[in-house]
Design a protein around this motif. Structure first.
Motif, PDB file in Angstrom:
ATOM      1  N   ASN A   1     -16.113   6.974  -1.771  1.00  0.00           N
ATOM      2  CA  ASN A   1     -15.316   5.843  -1.109  1.00  0.00           C
ATOM      3  C   ASN A   1     -16.008   5.625   0.345  1.00  0.00           C
ATOM      4  OD1 ASN A   1     -13.226   5.470  -3.120  1.00  0.00           O
ATOM      5  ND2 ASN A   1     -11.911   6.879  -1.841  1.00  0.00           N
TER       6      ASN A   1
ATOM      7  N   ASP B   1       3.788   3.415   8.374  1.00  0.00           N
ATOM      8  CA  ASP B   1       3.550   2.355   9.326  1.00  0.00           C
ATOM      9  C   ASP B   1       2.240   2.332   9.710  1.00  0.00           C
ATOM     10  OD1 ASP B   1       5.556   0.759  11.884  1.00  0.00           O
ATOM     11  OD2 ASP B   1       3.336   1.012  11.682  1.00  0.00           O
TER      12      ASP B   1
ATOM     13  N   ASP C   1      -6.044   1.016  -0.048  1.00  0.00           N
ATOM     14  CA  ASP C   1      -7.447   0.603   0.798  1.00  0.00           C
ATOM     15  C   ASP C   1      -8.476   0.304   0.118  1.00  0.00           C
ATOM     16  OD1 ASP C   1      -5.890   1.034   3.169  1.00  0.00           O
ATOM     17  OD2 ASP C   1      -6.562   2.953   3.447  1.00  0.00           O
TER      18      ASP C   1
ATOM     19  N   GLY D   1      -4.159   5.460  -0.357  1.00  0.00           N
ATOM     20  CA  GLY D   1      -5.584   5.335  -0.362  1.00  0.00           C
ATOM     21  C   GLY D   1      -5.942   4.353  -1.298  1.00  0.00           C
TER      22      GLY D   1
ATOM     23  N   HIS E   1      -8.610   7.802  -8.929  1.00  0.00           N
ATOM     24  CA  HIS E   1      -8.229   8.173  -7.372  1.00  0.00           C
ATOM     25  C   HIS E   1      -7.404   9.567  -7.265  1.00  0.00           C
ATOM     26  CE1 HIS E   1      -9.722   4.165  -6.146  1.00  0.00           C
ATOM     27  NE2 HIS E   1      -9.422   3.613  -7.416  1.00  0.00           N
TER      28      HIS E   1
ATOM     29  N   LYS F   1       0.790  -1.201   0.062  1.00  0.00           N
ATOM     30  CA  LYS F   1      -0.044  -0.088   0.036  1.00  0.00           C
ATOM     31  C   LYS F   1       0.864   1.188   0.033  1.00  0.00           C
ATOM     32  CE  LYS F   1      -2.945   2.062   3.328  1.00  0.00           C
ATOM     33  NZ  LYS F   1      -3.614   2.309   4.818  1.00  0.00           N
TER      34      LYS F   1
ATOM     35  N   LYS G   1      -0.911  17.715  -0.365  1.00  0.00           N
ATOM     36  CA  LYS G   1      -1.537  17.615   1.028  1.00  0.00           C
ATOM     37  C   LYS G   1      -1.370  18.801   1.928  1.00  0.00           C
ATOM     38  CE  LYS G   1      -2.427  13.267   0.300  1.00  0.00           C
ATOM     39  NZ  LYS G   1      -4.072  12.597   0.289  1.00  0.00           N
TER      40      LYS G   1
ATOM     41  N   CYS H   1     -11.101  12.028  -2.775  1.00  0.00           N
ATOM     42  CA  CYS H   1     -12.038  11.776  -1.711  1.00  0.00           C
ATOM     43  C   CYS H   1     -11.214  12.223  -0.194  1.00  0.00           C
ATOM     44  CB  CYS H   1     -12.409  10.371  -1.685  1.00  0.00           C
ATOM     45  SG  CYS H   1     -13.178   9.591  -0.407  1.00  0.00           S
ATOM     46  N   GLY H   2     -10.264  11.277  -0.022  1.00  0.00           N
ATOM     47  CA  GLY H   2      -9.591  11.456   1.200  1.00  0.00           C
ATOM     48  C   GLY H   2     -10.239  10.298   1.928  1.00  0.00           C
ATOM     49  N   LEU H   3      -9.160   9.374   2.712  1.00  0.00           N
ATOM     50  CA  LEU H   3      -9.704   8.394   3.735  1.00  0.00           C
ATOM     51  C   LEU H   3      -9.143   8.681   4.960  1.00  0.00           C
ATOM     52  CD1 LEU H   3      -8.914   5.130   1.303  1.00  0.00           C
ATOM     53  CD2 LEU H   3     -11.192   6.186   1.979  1.00  0.00           C
ATOM     54  N   SER H   4      -8.079   9.509   4.985  1.00  0.00           N
ATOM     55  CA  SER H   4      -7.464   9.621   6.336  1.00  0.00           C
ATOM     56  C   SER H   4      -8.467  10.479   7.267  1.00  0.00           C
ATOM     57  CB  SER H   4      -6.314  10.403   6.276  1.00  0.00           C
ATOM     58  OG  SER H   4      -5.356   9.709   5.495  1.00  0.00           O
TER      59      SER H   4
ATOM     60  N   GLY I   1       8.347   7.968   7.829  1.00  0.00           N
ATOM     61  CA  GLY I   1       8.165   6.575   7.491  1.00  0.00           C
ATOM     62  C   GLY I   1       6.662   6.092   7.297  1.00  0.00           C
TER      63      GLY I   1
ATOM     64  N   GLU J   1      -8.448  17.088  -3.187  1.00  0.00           N
ATOM     65  CA  GLU J   1      -8.507  15.684  -2.434  1.00  0.00           C
ATOM     66  C   GLU J   1      -9.678  14.877  -3.051  1.00  0.00           C
ATOM     67  OE1 GLU J   1      -6.924  13.392  -0.695  1.00  0.00           O
ATOM     68  OE2 GLU J   1      -6.122  14.975   0.403  1.00  0.00           O
TER      69      GLU J   1
ATOM     70  N   TYR K   1      -4.487   7.980  14.834  1.00  0.00           N
ATOM     71  CA  TYR K   1      -5.763   8.310  14.467  1.00  0.00           C
ATOM     72  C   TYR K   1      -6.567   8.184  15.961  1.00  0.00           C
ATOM     73  CZ  TYR K   1      -5.416   8.048   9.332  1.00  0.00           C
ATOM     74  OH  TYR K   1      -4.853   8.284   8.239  1.00  0.00           O
TER      75      TYR K   1
ATOM     76  N   ARG L   1       0.721  10.870   3.099  1.00  0.00           N
ATOM     77  CA  ARG L   1       1.828  10.856   1.977  1.00  0.00           C
ATOM     78  C   ARG L   1       2.418  12.471   1.942  1.00  0.00           C
ATOM     79  NH1 ARG L   1       0.469  10.425  -3.035  1.00  0.00           N
ATOM     80  NH2 ARG L   1      -1.389  10.993  -2.722  1.00  0.00           N
TER      81      ARG L   1
HETATM   82  N1  LIG Z   1       2.935   7.543   6.814  1.00  0.00           N
HETATM   83  C1  LIG Z   1       1.928   6.608   6.671  1.00  0.00           C
HETATM   84  N2  LIG Z   1       2.096   5.380   7.409  1.00  0.00           N
HETATM   85  C2  LIG Z   1       0.813   4.814   7.515  1.00  0.00           C
HETATM   86  N3  LIG Z   1      -0.330   4.798   6.679  1.00  0.00           N
HETATM   87  C3  LIG Z   1      -0.417   6.251   5.947  1.00  0.00           C
HETATM   88  C4  LIG Z   1       0.735   7.097   6.002  1.00  0.00           C
HETATM   89  N4  LIG Z   1       0.346   8.125   5.091  1.00  0.00           N
HETATM   90  C5  LIG Z   1      -0.783   7.798   4.541  1.00  0.00           C
HETATM   91  N5  LIG Z   1      -1.252   6.375   4.991  1.00  0.00           N
HETATM   92  C6  LIG Z   1      -2.480   5.885   4.880  1.00  0.00           C
HETATM   93  O1  LIG Z   1      -2.677   5.944   3.396  1.00  0.00           O
HETATM   94  C7  LIG Z   1      -4.029   6.278   3.288  1.00  0.00           C
HETATM   95  C8  LIG Z   1      -4.243   7.701   2.621  1.00  0.00           C
HETATM   96  O2  LIG Z   1      -5.446   7.510   1.860  1.00  0.00           O
HETATM   97  P1  LIG Z   1      -5.989   8.923   1.284  1.00  0.00           P
HETATM   98  O3  LIG Z   1      -7.135   8.518   0.632  1.00  0.00           O
HETATM   99  O4  LIG Z   1      -6.205  10.037   2.513  1.00  0.00           O
HETATM  100  O5  LIG Z   1      -5.231   9.721   0.400  1.00  0.00           O
HETATM  101  P2  LIG Z   1      -4.254   9.262  -1.188  1.00  0.00           P
HETATM  102  O6  LIG Z   1      -3.730  10.631  -1.420  1.00  0.00           O
HETATM  103  O7  LIG Z   1      -3.084   8.245  -0.667  1.00  0.00           O
HETATM  104  O8  LIG Z   1      -5.324   8.499  -2.037  1.00  0.00           O
HETATM  105  C9  LIG Z   1      -5.755   8.931  -3.210  1.00  0.00           C
HETATM  106  O9  LIG Z   1      -6.674   7.561  -3.379  1.00  0.00           O
HETATM  107  C10 LIG Z   1      -7.693   7.730  -2.467  1.00  0.00           C
HETATM  108  C11 LIG Z   1      -8.550   6.548  -2.701  1.00  0.00           C
HETATM  109  O10 LIG Z   1      -9.572   6.844  -3.670  1.00  0.00           O
HETATM  110  C12 LIG Z   1      -8.449   8.937  -2.159  1.00  0.00           C
HETATM  111  O11 LIG Z   1      -9.403   8.957  -1.097  1.00  0.00           O
HETATM  112  C13 LIG Z   1      -7.661  10.346  -2.042  1.00  0.00           C
HETATM  113  O12 LIG Z   1      -8.390  11.547  -2.249  1.00  0.00           O
HETATM  114  C14 LIG Z   1      -6.688  10.216  -3.305  1.00  0.00           C
HETATM  115  O13 LIG Z   1      -5.625  11.353  -2.915  1.00  0.00           O
HETATM  116  C15 LIG Z   1      -4.679   5.982   4.392  1.00  0.00           C
HETATM  117  O14 LIG Z   1      -5.068   4.560   4.536  1.00  0.00           O
HETATM  118  C16 LIG Z   1      -3.713   6.633   5.558  1.00  0.00           C
HETATM  119  O15 LIG Z   1      -3.917   6.066   6.715  1.00  0.00           O
END
Ligand SMILES: Nc1ncnc2c1ncn2[C@@H]1O[C@H](COP(=O)(O)OP(=O)(O)O[C@H]2O[C@H](CO)[C@@H](O)[C@H](O)[C@H]2O)[C@@H](O)[C@H]1O
Length: 533
Positions: free
Chosen positions: A299, A407, A70, A67, A214, A64, A356, A430-433, A405, A428, A415, A351
């Motif tokens: 999402n 993790d 996920d 997002g 995405h 991974k 961001k 969608c954003g999952l965070s 890192g 963004e 969280y 990321r």
């Molecule tokens: N340092 C770290 N260590 C561990 N886990 C970390 C991390 N940094 C990020 N993550 C995890 O990575 C995921 C990030 O997902 P997001 O959807 O918020 O953004 P992302 O830009 O990657 O996704 C893209 O795709 C998704 C999916 O469609 C959209 O929601 C989003 O808007 C789009 O930018 C979450 O599960 C978060 O917990």
């Protein structure tokens, strides 16, 4: 009881997502220019589910980067049992070393400069089938899905992802290959976009494809001279094909050739039809929207994100167990070497990329610390942002902690432990965070853009600011401090955030409806082809 149409006729309820009554609408008759015979009905339960090949470059089970991993882990599972969804992805080292048997079931020959490969079959504990494109020279490397350990993209990413895309098209083209006949292909982001093109160029079998954006900012643009090496016909190099400002665009292949384009929130679906968010593709996206071929499907999150059961938390907690939540806060403080504090704990899990808005968070850190708050960050990405974050932590020792890192366990602990999650994203999809933060009782403080605007209600389950400016952001961070002191309101918002579950069980419904429509349309199309022959 749900019914579906059989004998190659029009179906309005192929997966149970539509109405119970089979109808052939006037608009269908007009669109297809002839009467359509009413289908014979069979209860859906008696028919095998339709086959969907879900093509992706990440899945959280094994690898991974963000997002997409996920969504790829959750959406295929949420679509089961209405559909028989199988995932196709590259055989990265992380998959090969996952300790699961991978059985080779097919071989694909080299074409142009795309090397020969094998297709392996891996089965997850819950039965999800993952087809793995086995090609050691392309995928068995140290690094992540897209680049080396330092995050530098692989120089041969055009070959790597064209090989994946061509494998998808070959599986579609020849049902005997895996003894599994694909009915619909679901592609995700630029790295899979060419598959929609290859299906067309190989031309033996039409299946509809859904192409999900995405993130429009990553487009997979390569020199036009690479086309012969990738087996892309020169006839595809035009404005309605793969051409993008004189170059070859994988993203455009997906946008141009997929039967339907989706993105991951309604708001972002509208935004990307404008120059401000369209990354140069707004014209094509607007056209697809006018054709009714662009949708925003939000999402969801699944049961693996639940603070009552998450094994990474100590202790686990639910709504109103603020004592349990506070214990997680103390733990995060210790993890990051922060001083004891009764102020709010802000967090970033991200990321580290321009999208961001980390530059704004770095600027806001001083305000947070001066007001008695603390900040923790976990992230990995662009070197310059990483360095700036490390420097920020060095300025505020004991009040700001940074872990460069990636993790999963630590992200979940953050969280759970934080009071607020900072997401000043420039855009963004969608954003999952922010959804995970809400579920874990951390209120997002976010820019009102894309899916953040669709998932955060200001003053209810998070805080939003309108202008992408430091002043606007700072004013909202100050609101967070006020809110933290207004305990009753703060806890009420926390409750609302934790309770307002945007689950994949609901989020999957529009996907089912879309698949159903596309499959019905494909049936009419093949009926017409038979009629013509
Ligand atoms: N340092 C770290 N260590 C561990 N886990 C970390 C991390 N940094 C990020 N993550 C995890 O990575 C995921 C990030 O997902 P997001 O959807 O918020 O953004 P992302 O830009 O990657 O996704 C893209 O795709 C998704 C999916 O469609 C959209 O929601 C989003 O808007 C789009 O930018 C979450 O599960 C978060 O917990």
């Amino acid at each position: 009881m749900t019914y579906v149409a059989v004998q190659g006729r029009r179906s309005s309820t192929a997966d149970g997502a539509g109405s119970d009554t089979p109808t052939v609408s006037e608009s269908d008759r007009r669109r297809h220019g002839r009467a359509v015979t009413l289908p014979r009905l069979v209860p859906a339960a008696r028919l095998p589910p339709r086959h969907v090949l879900f093509v992706t470059t990440e899945i959280a089970d094994f690898i991974k980067a963000g997002g997409l991993g996920d969504v790829s882990a959750a959406l295929p599972r949420a679509l089961t049992p209405n559909y028989d969804v199988r995932v196709l992805m590259p055989g990265y080292r992380q998959l090969l070393n996952a300790g699961r048997p991978i059985v080779t079931i097919a071989r694909l020959p080299a074409r142009h400069e795309l090397p020969a490969c094998e297709i392996g079959r891996l089965v997850c504990d819950d039965g999800l089938v993952v087809y793995v494109v086995l090609c050691a020279e392309l995928y068995d490397r140290v690094g992540n899905a897209y680049g080396d350990e330092l995050g530098v993209g692989w120089a041969d990413n055009d070959i790597r992802f064209a090989r994946l895309a061509l494998a998808a098209a070959e599986i579609v083209n020849d049902p005997a290959l895996l003894e599994w006949r694909v009915d619909l292909m679901h592609l995700n982001d630029w790295a899979t976009g060419l598959a929609a093109g290859y299906v067309r160029w190989l031309g033996r079998r039409y299946v509809p494809s859904v192409y999900t954006i995405h993130n429009l900012a990553y487009q997979g643009v390569f020199p036009v001279e690479r086309m012969p090496a990738l087996g892309i016909p020169s006839s595809a190099f035009h404005i309605d094909g793969v051409e993008f400002h004189g170059q070859l665009s994988f993203m455009k292949a997906g946008l141009s050739y997929a039967a339907h384009v989706t993105t991951v929130s309604n708001n972002y679906a509208e935004e990307i039809t404008t120059p401000a968010f369209g990354c140069g593709l707004e014209g094509l996206l607007k056209k697809r929207a006018l054709e009714g071929r662009l949708s925003g499907l939000l999402n969801g999150i699944d049961d693996r994100w639940d603070p009552r059961t998450d094994p990474h938390l100590a202790p686990k907690f639910g709504i109103n167990d603020w004592h349990g939540k506070r214990a997680n806060t103390q733990r995060v403080r210790r993890m990051f070497g922060l001083a004891p504090s009764s102020g709010p704990l802000f967090a970033v899990v991200s990321r580290l990329v321009q999208q961001k808005g980390l530059d704004l968070t770095i600027e806001i850190a001083e305000t947070i610390v001066r007001r008695g708050g603390q900040l923790v960050v976990i992230g990995r990405g662009e070197f310059v942002i990483e360095q700036a974050l490390v420097a920020m932590a060095a300025r505020f020792v004991g009040q700001v902690g940074v872990n460069i890192g990636f993790d999963e366990g630590e992200a979940r602990q953050i969280y759970a432990g934080s009071d607020f999650l900072l997401m000043p994203s420039r855009f963004e999809p969608c954003g999952l965070s922010q959804l995970y933060a809400q579920r874990f009782g951390s209120l997002p403080v976010a820019h009102r853009t894309g899916g953040l605007a669709d998932t955060i209600q200001d003053g209810i389950n998070g805080l939003l600011f309108d202008e992408m400016s430091l002043e606007s952001y700072r004013a909202t961070v100050l609101r967070a401090f006020d809110l933290f002191r207004a305990t009753d309101l703060f806890y009420a918002m926390r409750r609302a955030a934790m309770a307002g579950r945007l689950h994949w069980r609901q989020a999957v419904i529009p996907y089912r409806r879309l698949y159903s429509e596309l499959l019905a349309e494909a049936t009419v199309r093949s009926d017409e082809a038979v009629g013509r022959s």
